[in-house]
Structures are given as C-alpha cells and as structure tokens.
Motif scaffolding. Structure first.
Motif, PDB file in Angstrom:
ATOM      1  N   GLY A  92     -48.222  20.200 -43.307  1.00 20.17           N
ATOM      2  CA  GLY A  92     -47.449  19.155 -42.644  1.00 20.17           C
ATOM      3  C   GLY A  92     -47.179  19.475 -41.183  1.00 20.17           C
ATOM      4  N   THR A  93     -46.681  18.476 -40.475  1.00 20.78           N
ATOM      5  CA  THR A  93     -46.351  18.628 -39.063  1.00 20.78           C
ATOM      6  C   THR A  93     -44.853  18.856 -38.920  1.00 20.78           C
ATOM      7  OG1 THR A  93     -48.155  17.150 -38.458  1.00 20.78           O
ATOM      8  CG2 THR A  93     -46.438  17.498 -36.804  1.00 20.78           C
ATOM      9  N   LEU A  94     -44.494  20.048 -38.452  1.00 19.34           N
ATOM     10  CA  LEU A  94     -43.090  20.377 -38.230  1.00 19.34           C
ATOM     11  C   LEU A  94     -42.553  19.606 -37.035  1.00 19.34           C
ATOM     12  CD1 LEU A  94     -42.784  24.252 -38.663  1.00 19.34           C
ATOM     13  CD2 LEU A  94     -41.473  22.501 -39.869  1.00 19.34           C
ATOM     14  N   ILE A  95     -41.298  19.235 -37.108  1.00 19.78           N
ATOM     15  CA  ILE A  95     -40.617  18.598 -35.985  1.00 19.78           C
ATOM     16  C   ILE A  95     -39.835  19.700 -35.275  1.00 19.78           C
ATOM     17  CG2 ILE A  95     -38.831  16.946 -35.311  1.00 19.78           C
ATOM     18  CD1 ILE A  95     -39.755  15.233 -37.710  1.00 19.78           C
ATOM     19  N   PRO A  96     -40.242  20.055 -34.066  1.00 17.62           N
ATOM     20  CA  PRO A  96     -39.584  21.146 -33.342  1.00 17.62           C
ATOM     21  C   PRO A  96     -38.089  20.896 -33.167  1.00 17.62           C
ATOM     22  CG  PRO A  96     -41.578  20.443 -32.194  1.00 17.62           C
ATOM     23  CD  PRO A  96     -41.309  19.441 -33.284  1.00 17.62           C
ATOM     24  N   GLY A  97     -37.287  21.897 -33.435  1.00 14.53           N
ATOM     25  CA  GLY A  97     -35.849  21.799 -33.272  1.00 14.53           C
ATOM     26  C   GLY A  97     -35.136  21.058 -34.386  1.00 14.53           C
ATOM     27  N   GLY A  98     -35.881  20.487 -35.329  1.00 14.71           N
ATOM     28  CA  GLY A  98     -35.273  19.836 -36.480  1.00 14.71           C
ATOM     29  C   GLY A  98     -34.512  18.561 -36.171  1.00 14.71           C
ATOM     30  N   ASP A  99     -34.875  17.873 -35.078  1.00 12.15           N
ATOM     31  CA  ASP A  99     -34.172  16.638 -34.705  1.00 12.15           C
ATOM     32  C   ASP A  99     -35.186  15.515 -34.554  1.00 12.15           C
ATOM     33  OD1 ASP A  99     -32.639  14.577 -33.649  1.00 12.15           O
ATOM     34  OD2 ASP A  99     -31.555  15.889 -32.273  1.00 12.15           O
ATOM     35  N   TRP A 100     -35.162  14.578 -35.484  1.00 14.02           N
ATOM     36  CA  TRP A 100     -36.121  13.471 -35.491  1.00 14.02           C
ATOM     37  C   TRP A 100     -35.947  12.563 -34.293  1.00 14.02           C
ATOM     38  CZ3 TRP A 100     -36.647   8.243 -37.938  1.00 14.02           C
ATOM     39  CH2 TRP A 100     -37.980   7.941 -38.217  1.00 14.02           C
ATOM     40  N   HIS A 101     -34.752  12.506 -33.718  1.00 20.29           N
ATOM     41  CA  HIS A 101     -34.519  11.678 -32.531  1.00 20.29           C
ATOM     42  C   HIS A 101     -35.318  12.156 -31.323  1.00 20.29           C
ATOM     43  CE1 HIS A 101     -30.525   9.427 -33.552  1.00 20.29           C
ATOM     44  NE2 HIS A 101     -31.571   8.868 -34.097  1.00 20.29           N
ATOM     45  N   THR A 102     -35.793  13.388 -31.344  1.00 14.19           N
ATOM     46  CA  THR A 102     -36.562  13.891 -30.203  1.00 14.19           C
ATOM     47  C   THR A 102     -38.034  13.498 -30.283  1.00 14.19           C
ATOM     48  OG1 THR A 102     -37.074  16.009 -31.273  1.00 14.19           O
ATOM     49  CG2 THR A 102     -35.025  15.873 -29.971  1.00 14.19           C
ATOM     50  N   GLN A 103     -38.438  12.867 -31.385  1.00 16.57           N
ATOM     51  CA  GLN A 103     -39.848  12.485 -31.569  1.00 16.57           C
ATOM     52  C   GLN A 103     -40.175  11.206 -30.833  1.00 16.57           C
ATOM     53  OE1 GLN A 103     -42.127  14.595 -33.400  1.00 16.57           O
ATOM     54  NE2 GLN A 103     -40.317  15.704 -32.730  1.00 16.57           N
TER      55      GLN A 103
END
Length: 143
Positions: free
Chosen positions: A126-137
């Motif tokens: 899977g693709t990790l979301i850096p920093g664990g914050d979906w709002h930064t995507q």
C-alpha cells in the motif's frame, strides 16, 4: 452491550470532507483534534485506512455524538465503513483505542481500522500517507 464512546475520524468524516456534513451535521456535541498512536495511515480508493503499526500515528478529530443521535449514528457509520461484526469481508473493524486529545489527555474512542485482510494487503504494497494526516494529500474522490 456496546459502550457509548466518541468516534475518532481521520478520512471522509473530517471537517471539509464529503461525509462530514452528510453524517455528522446536527448529530455531534463536540469535535476536537485528536491523534491515534500505534497506527499508520494508508491511501485507499478515495478514502484512507488506519492500520495498526507500532511507532506510527494518525491525525484526525474526536467526535462526540449528541446522546439522542448516538445509536443511529453508530449504525450509519458502520454501514458507511462497510463494517459488520465477525464478517471476514468487512473493509474495516470498529475497535476501541486510546486517542490523544490536543491538551495531552487521552480518551477511549471508536476507531475504524483496516480489517485484517485489507491491512495485510496494505502492509505488503500500500501507499503510506506521510505524517499520518489525510488532509495533507492531494484532492481525493468522495466515497
């Protein structure tokens, strides 16, 4: 009996996301920033998945439902997250976790985490979301 707990939301139920108003407007008492430790956030098909993982963290909001709206909201969120207790085909599991508040205190909350088969697939590729914050995507498609 299912305990009455706040919800920790980290994807499409967050403020400004497509499901926030659809499911939470008029049904919540409080909403505040929160942080789930011991999990990583993975990108999904228009929505994210939290996956249990030591050392990780996921950012979102703690949402406390109005008492009269709680039972119906719980049912509707289970349906949204495609969670059915004991069903191996569920996309998510609803679990109790300690979530950190902005003031450093913690509270037990319901969190929808990736179900085991989904979590295994995400861990493998899977693709990790850096920093664990979906709002930064970048912009996402609504679910």
């Amino acid at each position: 009996m299912t305990p009455v707990l706040p919800f920790f939301v980290y994807g499409t139920l967050r403020p400004g996301e497509p499901n926030h108003d659809r499911y939470l407007r008029g049904r919540i008492h409080t909403e505040e920033p929160g942080r789930l430790t011991g999990a990583l956030l993975y990108d999904g098909p228009g929505y994210p998945y939290a996956v249990d993982a030591p050392g990780g963290e996921v950012h979102g909001e703690l949402v406390t439902a109005l008492p009269h709206a709680y039972a119906q909201l719980l049912t509707e969120l289970d349906r949204l997250e495609k969670y059915v207790a004991g069903d191996p085909n569920s996309l998510y599991d609803r679990v109790e976790r300690e979530v950190e508040r902005a003031d450093g205190g913690t509270v037990r909350a319901w969190v929808y985490v990736a179900a085991p088969r989904v979590a295994a697939r995400l861990r493998a590729g899977g693709t990790l979301i850096p920093g664990g914050d979906w709002h930064t995507q970048s912009p996402r498609s609504p679910r």
